[in-house]
Design an enzyme around this catalytic site. Sequence first.
Site, mmCIF file in Angstrom:
data_model
loop_
_atom_site.group_PDB
_atom_site.id
_atom_site.type_symbol
_atom_site.label_atom_id
_atom_site.label_comp_id
_atom_site.label_asym_id
_atom_site.label_seq_id
_atom_site.Cartn_x
_atom_site.Cartn_y
_atom_site.Cartn_z
ATOM 1 N N HIS A 176 2.053 12.017 8.378
ATOM 2 C CA HIS A 176 2.995 10.886 8.439
ATOM 3 C C HIS A 176 4.434 11.378 8.642
ATOM 4 C CE1 HIS A 176 0.385 7.470 7.314
ATOM 5 N NE2 HIS A 176 -0.316 8.405 6.702
ATOM 6 N N CYS A 213 -1.816 8.779 11.940
ATOM 7 C CA CYS A 213 -2.847 8.540 10.917
ATOM 8 C C CYS A 213 -3.957 7.644 11.472
ATOM 9 C CB CYS A 213 -2.215 7.979 9.648
ATOM 10 S SG CYS A 213 -3.337 8.091 8.226
ATOM 11 N N GLU A 233 6.866 9.855 9.781
ATOM 12 C CA GLU A 233 7.858 8.814 9.472
ATOM 13 C C GLU A 233 8.347 8.908 8.031
ATOM 14 O OE1 GLU A 233 4.655 8.325 9.488
ATOM 15 O OE2 GLU A 233 4.065 6.751 8.075
#
Length: 236
Positions: free
Chosen positions: A214, A111, A216
């Site tokens: 993202h 990001c 994660e």
Amino acid sequence: MKPRIGIAANERTVVDGETFWLSYTAKNFVEGIQQAGGLPLLLPIGDPEDAKDYINQVDKLFLGGGHDVSPQFYHQAPSSYLEATNEARDRFELALIKEAVAQGKPIFGVCRGMQLLNVAFDGTLYQDLSAYPNETLPHVQHESMAKVSHEVTIEKNSHLGNFLPEHYQVNSFHHQTIDRVATPFKVIARATDGVIEAIESQGLASTILAVQWHPELTRAVIAREQQIFDYFVQSL
Ligand SMILES: [Mn+2]
């Protein structure tokens, strides 16, 4: 020994009676790196002069999400759509990037991390997707960030193309995006509206990979998203 992964940390306040400042990173980044077999080490925002000593301690550098990049670093005045920035963070992370490249150590950005990498090599950003010349998909999704919300097309002949399919679904939580791509990068994924969603380096001393989404936040439920961390820690 496990690969040592330096995570550029963020800062924020918490109010618990008094106001305290924390140096921190999202636990999802830590766990993604741990599950990939890496040893995460947090690098707190500090003096850019210390970047060399920090990078000496790690094998690879990870840049996470958060603030907008200060537009002064790509020679623009702030737009009215600009959100929170942290110039000290920008300066420290730019120094970490420069030093990692000087030492030939790989970098993975998520990001803001992708946007900052582009700025570090003289690329530019759209300060807000409202400035994008065409109509865009909703890149700030409202559903859970553990869910995917738009498609990206991944270049087959690329780091991500080694293990992700050409048509791939990702989550999306960004109001900025890359405008002019910096010379050392090639675009390896775009959304269906043309928005740049991943880049990789070509011809640099370091291998750099970065994504706009993202992983994660999806890695616990989508195995391929954890594979992005695995690839970074084990193969990049
Ligand atoms: Mn997106």
